[in-house]
Write a protein that holds these residues in place. Structure first.
Motif, PDB file in Angstrom:
ATOM      1  N   GLY A 259       0.804  -1.143   0.017  1.00  0.00           N
ATOM      2  CA  GLY A 259       0.160  -0.035   0.084  1.00  0.00           C
ATOM      3  C   GLY A 259       0.687   1.298  -0.135  1.00  0.00           C
ATOM      4  O   GLY A 259       0.386   2.392  -0.357  1.00  0.00           O
ATOM      5  N   SER A 260       2.095   1.191   0.468  1.00  0.00           N
ATOM      6  CA  SER A 260       2.903   2.475   0.462  1.00  0.00           C
ATOM      7  C   SER A 260       3.616   2.584  -0.833  1.00  0.00           C
ATOM      8  O   SER A 260       4.256   3.659  -1.030  1.00  0.00           O
ATOM      9  N   LEU A 261       3.399   1.850  -1.865  1.00  0.00           N
ATOM     10  CA  LEU A 261       4.334   2.259  -3.149  1.00  0.00           C
ATOM     11  C   LEU A 261       3.784   3.172  -4.038  1.00  0.00           C
ATOM     12  O   LEU A 261       4.323   4.061  -4.474  1.00  0.00           O
ATOM     13  N   LEU A 262       2.217   3.334  -3.750  1.00  0.00           N
ATOM     14  CA  LEU A 262       1.721   4.569  -4.285  1.00  0.00           C
ATOM     15  C   LEU A 262       1.932   6.079  -3.676  1.00  0.00           C
ATOM     16  O   LEU A 262       2.586   6.880  -4.213  1.00  0.00           O
ATOM     17  N   VAL A 263       2.061   5.897  -2.204  1.00  0.00           N
ATOM     18  CA  VAL A 263       2.420   7.084  -1.551  1.00  0.00           C
ATOM     19  C   VAL A 263       3.810   7.401  -1.932  1.00  0.00           C
ATOM     20  O   VAL A 263       4.302   8.670  -1.742  1.00  0.00           O
ATOM     21  N   GLU A 264       4.744   6.456  -1.963  1.00  0.00           N
ATOM     22  CA  GLU A 264       6.076   6.642  -2.266  1.00  0.00           C
ATOM     23  C   GLU A 264       6.410   7.302  -3.641  1.00  0.00           C
ATOM     24  O   GLU A 264       7.289   8.329  -3.752  1.00  0.00           O
ATOM     25  N   ILE A 265       5.743   6.986  -4.539  1.00  0.00           N
ATOM     26  CA  ILE A 265       5.654   7.740  -5.815  1.00  0.00           C
ATOM     27  C   ILE A 265       5.360   8.886  -5.719  1.00  0.00           C
ATOM     28  O   ILE A 265       5.915   9.970  -6.400  1.00  0.00           O
ATOM     29  N   VAL A 266       4.060   9.329  -5.223  1.00  0.00           N
ATOM     30  CA  VAL A 266       3.723  10.791  -5.108  1.00  0.00           C
ATOM     31  C   VAL A 266       4.447  11.361  -4.268  1.00  0.00           C
ATOM     32  O   VAL A 266       4.754  12.662  -4.536  1.00  0.00           O
ATOM     33  N   MET A 267       4.809  10.929  -3.195  1.00  0.00           N
ATOM     34  CA  MET A 267       5.542  11.745  -2.012  1.00  0.00           C
ATOM     35  C   MET A 267       7.110  11.821  -2.497  1.00  0.00           C
ATOM     36  O   MET A 267       8.163  12.421  -1.804  1.00  0.00           O
ATOM     37  N   SER A 268       7.487  11.100  -3.515  1.00  0.00           N
ATOM     38  CA  SER A 268       9.173  11.069  -4.180  1.00  0.00           C
ATOM     39  C   SER A 268      10.012  10.723  -2.973  1.00  0.00           C
ATOM     40  O   SER A 268      10.971  10.893  -2.824  1.00  0.00           O
ATOM     41  N   TRP A 269       9.190   9.600  -2.313  1.00  0.00           N
ATOM     42  CA  TRP A 269      10.300   8.822  -1.072  1.00  0.00           C
ATOM     43  C   TRP A 269      10.998   7.861  -1.881  1.00  0.00           C
ATOM     44  O   TRP A 269      10.401   7.043  -2.641  1.00  0.00           O
ATOM     45  N   PRO A 270      12.305   7.721  -1.605  1.00  0.00           N
ATOM     46  CA  PRO A 270      13.225   6.720  -2.417  1.00  0.00           C
ATOM     47  C   PRO A 270      13.138   5.535  -1.902  1.00  0.00           C
ATOM     48  O   PRO A 270      13.910   4.732  -1.455  1.00  0.00           O
ATOM     49  N   GLY A 271      12.043   4.816  -2.127  1.00  0.00           N
ATOM     50  CA  GLY A 271      11.673   3.262  -1.813  1.00  0.00           C
ATOM     51  C   GLY A 271      11.454   2.481  -2.894  1.00  0.00           C
ATOM     52  O   GLY A 271      11.926   2.807  -4.016  1.00  0.00           O
ATOM     53  N   LEU A 272      10.842   1.244  -2.716  1.00  0.00           N
ATOM     54  CA  LEU A 272      10.622   0.433  -3.733  1.00  0.00           C
ATOM     55  C   LEU A 272       9.563   0.956  -4.902  1.00  0.00           C
ATOM     56  O   LEU A 272       9.594   0.402  -6.011  1.00  0.00           O
ATOM     57  N   GLY A 273       8.463   2.085  -4.541  1.00  0.00           N
ATOM     58  CA  GLY A 273       7.724   2.391  -5.278  1.00  0.00           C
ATOM     59  C   GLY A 273       7.990   3.039  -6.551  1.00  0.00           C
ATOM     60  O   GLY A 273       7.738   2.718  -7.733  1.00  0.00           O
ATOM     61  N   PRO A 274       9.026   4.024  -6.462  1.00  0.00           N
ATOM     62  CA  PRO A 274       9.477   4.669  -7.684  1.00  0.00           C
ATOM     63  C   PRO A 274      10.457   3.511  -8.432  1.00  0.00           C
ATOM     64  O   PRO A 274      10.499   3.708  -9.706  1.00  0.00           O
ATOM     65  N   LEU A 275      11.074   2.765  -7.816  1.00  0.00           N
ATOM     66  CA  LEU A 275      12.152   1.669  -8.482  1.00  0.00           C
ATOM     67  C   LEU A 275      10.913   0.834  -9.257  1.00  0.00           C
ATOM     68  O   LEU A 275      11.313   0.459 -10.622  1.00  0.00           O
ATOM     69  N   LEU A 276       9.782   0.552  -8.738  1.00  0.00           N
ATOM     70  CA  LEU A 276       9.016  -0.401  -9.388  1.00  0.00           C
ATOM     71  C   LEU A 276       8.286   0.288 -10.559  1.00  0.00           C
ATOM     72  O   LEU A 276       8.473  -0.355 -11.646  1.00  0.00           O
ATOM     73  N   LEU A 277       8.006   1.614 -10.296  1.00  0.00           N
ATOM     74  CA  LEU A 277       7.528   2.331 -11.781  1.00  0.00           C
ATOM     75  C   LEU A 277       8.572   2.591 -12.753  1.00  0.00           C
ATOM     76  O   LEU A 277       8.160   2.254 -13.805  1.00  0.00           O
TER      77      LEU A 277
END
Length: 324
Positions: A259-277
């Motif tokens: 559930g945090s992947l979308l939040v990481e993308i929107v918030m520019s948090w350098p986690g797994l979300g932007p990497l997956l995108l």
């Protein structure tokens, strides 16, 4: 222990099945990392064929899965086309940031949900309970993306919180206390978003579980013996309602990463979300598989954690396991 061993074996087989299905569906998706290279007239067909052979894209699916499984056993999780490196180090750096975010949000959400849920159950049907129910209904009605964007707009207009990133540019020059403060300020927005999206569900489950046991005969007997109300609620009622809440805790731990992947993308948090995108857009197959597998591992381990806690907290499970 036989019960836990059986659950662990089931978990291992589940992960094997999930890894194969993830590999299968990712491989069947149209396109590959080399598709954009075909449009470049400077890259010859011989070069493309050699790259396909190098990345093993010319091999049948079972062969590629077997080689990927060998790479998984070595701790590499395959090879990234875009980064030209094993996938595991890429995931580990990003996974630490995701875990820092999700663990913090989970602890805060549960720390709020337990007292608020008990209070709502105690005042069931009265004004405090109705007010909390209205707030949770409003939070459930707001999509996660809209909530994240709304918090970003508020932070950008106020200028009091950073609107992206992990730390500030001058992070290395700060003192230890200032580093901790800088990290906390960057975590504030994504953590708040995750807490606000998770809290309504947790609060409603805690309220329902505690309200179900408040009229139990043993609680009435304890109240008749003069036991304080606070001890009745947190020492007896909450303990009696712990069985479904422990299961919910394991599920919430597992699902918060995905559930945090979308939040990481929107918030520019350098986690797994932007990497997956980035991996999906670049068709970086093994990075996509590794990220999905990590999320699934966290989900399965969250459920296994719930099984362990239930085994420890409920003597009926231990007695049934010993009989079997």
């Amino acid at each position: 222990m036989r019960y836990l061993a059986g659950r662990l074996i089931e978990t291992v087989f589940l992960l094997i099945g999930v890894s194969f299905l993830t590999f299968l569906f990712s491989s069947l998706a149209p396109g590959s990392y080399l598709d954009e290279m075909r449009l470049n007239p400077q890259i010859s067909s011989e070069t493309l064929r050699s790259l396909r052979a190098e990345y093993q894209l010319d091999q049948p699916l079972p062969v590629r899965y077997a080689r990927w499984a060998v790479s998984l056993a070595r701790g590499e999780l395959g090879y990234s086309f875009a980064y030209n490196s094993p996938v595991a180090p890429l995931l580990w750096v990003r996974a630490r940031n995701t875990l820092l975010l999700t663990v913090t949000a989970t602890l805060i959400a549960w720390a709020l949900a337990l007292p608020l849920g008990v209070w709502s159950a105690e005042t069931l049907g009265r004004l405090p309970d109705r007010a909390l129910s209205l707030v949770t209904a409003l939070l459930l009605a707001i999509p996660d993306l809209v909530l994240a964007l709304g918090l970003l707009i508020l932070a950008a207009r106020s200028g009091r919180l950073p609107t992206g990133g992990f730390v500030s540019v001058n992070f290395e020059t700060l003192s230890p206390f200032e580093k901790l403060r800088d990290l906390a300020s960057h975590m504030a927005l994504p953590v708040a978003t995750l807490v606000l999206t998770t809290l309504p569900v947790l609060l409603r489950h805690v309220r329902a579980a505690v309200a179900e046991v408040l009229d139990a005969p043993f609680l009435r007997a304890a109240a008749a013996h003069g036991i304080p109300r606070r001890k009745l609620l947190y020492g007896y009622a909450l303990r009696a309602a712990a069985h479904p809440l422990i299961s919910l805790f394991g599920f919430s731990v597992g699902t918060l990463v995905s559930g945090s992947l979308l939040v990481e993308i929107v918030m520019s948090w350098p986690g797994l979300g932007p990497l997956l995108l980035e991996a999906i857009l670049a068709r970086d197959l093994y990075v996509v598989i590794g990220t999905v597998l990590f999320s699934m591992v966290f989900l399965v381990m969250g459920n296994f954690l719930a099984d362990v806690l239930l085994f420890w907290a409920d003597p009926r499970i231990r007695s049934e396991a010993s009989v079997k």
